[in-house]
Design an enzyme around this catalytic site. Structure first.
Site, short mmCIF file in Angstrom:
data_model
loop_
_atom_site.label_atom_id
_atom_site.label_comp_id
_atom_site.label_asym_id
_atom_site.label_seq_id
_atom_site.Cartn_x
_atom_site.Cartn_y
_atom_site.Cartn_z
N ASP A 105 0.84 -1.20 0.00
CA ASP A 105 0.00 0.00 0.00
C ASP A 105 0.88 1.25 0.00
O ASP A 105 1.74 1.41 0.86
CB ASP A 105 -0.88 -0.02 1.26
CG ASP A 105 -1.97 1.04 1.26
OD1 ASP A 105 -1.75 2.14 0.69
OD2 ASP A 105 -3.03 0.79 1.84
N GLY A 156 -1.66 -4.38 -3.14
CA GLY A 156 -1.65 -2.96 -2.82
C GLY A 156 -2.78 -2.53 -1.91
O GLY A 156 -3.27 -3.30 -1.07
N HIS A 157 -3.22 -1.30 -2.11
CA HIS A 157 -4.22 -0.65 -1.25
C HIS A 157 -5.56 -1.38 -1.29
O HIS A 157 -6.15 -1.66 -0.26
CB HIS A 157 -4.37 0.79 -1.74
CG HIS A 157 -5.23 1.66 -0.89
ND1 HIS A 157 -4.97 1.93 0.44
CD2 HIS A 157 -6.36 2.38 -1.20
CE1 HIS A 157 -5.90 2.76 0.92
NE2 HIS A 157 -6.75 3.04 -0.05
N PHE A 158 -6.03 -1.69 -2.49
CA PHE A 158 -7.33 -2.35 -2.65
C PHE A 158 -7.12 -3.87 -2.67
O PHE A 158 -7.26 -4.52 -3.71
CB PHE A 158 -8.02 -1.87 -3.93
CG PHE A 158 -8.60 -0.49 -3.81
CD1 PHE A 158 -9.86 -0.29 -3.26
CD2 PHE A 158 -7.89 0.62 -4.23
CE1 PHE A 158 -10.41 0.97 -3.15
CE2 PHE A 158 -8.43 1.90 -4.11
CZ PHE A 158 -9.69 2.07 -3.57
#
Length: 284
Positions: free
Chosen positions: A234, A260-262
């Site tokens: 992230d 990552g973030h999602f």
């Protein structure tokens, strides 16, 4: 397969759109999304958990298909609306899944009504200063000086290419990321008035950071069962922010995923399994 219902309900002066699945009377699970998305981010998670839980996933006010507020939107206001939403739909005790903006929303609910929270699942939902990356620097500059120039600089975070980057950065194979999510987010972001609402929230995010010590005291005092499922790549919320939960909740479970973030975009099956195992283990 359990049916997924799409509903809209008035909460005081705000209409809230939400997704609902599972059996009433089953353990309750509230899913809170983040920026710049909506309950659509849970489209694949909900069916994987709905056989065992009564799941509700609202669009936060100002996001998705929920009502757009006026200028001066704040996280306190978002939390107030979602608190009333849980009361209107009868969510009296529930586990809460928090992601990104959903974290300061859900943790405000926990501060006000700790007796209602049976467990917390944090998917890249930060509550520690060490979890904030340098990617926050332009927003920090706006906190320190809310000049027109500093506000204008934040519009880069609302650009379509930035939304796509948030979904794909840190993902070893970006072809695993469906374009549906970031395309829908960009549609919502492009509506009249939304950009100013989002810029207001960037400015108000400093109120969340100011509450970090209060959130941490809640963790130490109430020791809620907590599972952190974290995309380790992230660019905004760093892995030390996940590890920090164990400082205040020694029994916290922390799981990292190579994404990552999602994280749900690439690891929804693994995250659903981790949630089921965790909640079953605590009897929730």
């Amino acid at each position: 397969m359990t049916a997924l219902h799409y509903r809209r309900i008035p909460v005081d002066a705000t209409n809230i759109f939400y997704r609902e699945a599972g059996t009433r009377g089953a353990p309750k699970l509230l899913l809170l999304h983040g920026f710049p998305t909506s309950s659509h981010m849970f489209r694949e998670l909900i069916p994987l958990l709905a056989e065992r839980f009564h799941i509700v996933a609202p669009d936060l006010p100002g996001f998705g298909l929920s009502d757009l507020p006026g200028r001066g939107h704040t996280f306190d206001r978002i939390a107030q609306v979602i608190e009333r939403f849980t009361e209107v739909i009868g969510f009296d005790r529930y586990a809460v899944y928090v992601f990104d903006y959903g974290a300061p929303t859900g943790l405000r609910l926990a501060l006000k009504h700790p007796e209602r929270i049976t467990a917390i699942i944090s998917q890249n939902g930060n509550a520690y200063a060490e979890g904030l990356s340098d990617g926050w620097n332009p927003i920090r500059a706006y906190w320190e000086n809310d000049s027109p120039a500093n506000r204008e600089a934040l519009r880069q975070f609302l650009a379509p290419e930035t939304t796509r980057w948030q979904y794909t950065h840190g993902v070893p194979d970006p072809t695993l990321v469906s374009p549906d999510g970031y395309s829908l987010d960009n549609f919502y972001l492009s509506r009249p008035g939304v950009a100013e609402i989002q810029l207001d929230l960037f400015g108000d995010y400093k109120s969340n950071v100011a509450l970090y010590p209060t959130f941490q005291n809640y963790f130490r005092t109430h020791r809620p069962p907590l599972l952190a499922v974290w995309g380790k790549n992230d660019p905004f919320f760093l892995s030390p922010g996940a590890e920090a939960f164990k400082r205040d909740i020694p029994g916290a479970v922390v799981r990292f995923f190579d994404t990552g973030h999602f994280a749900l975009e690439t690891h929804v099956v693994e995250i659903a399994a981790a949630i089921s195992e965790f909640l079953q283990g605590i009897g929730a």
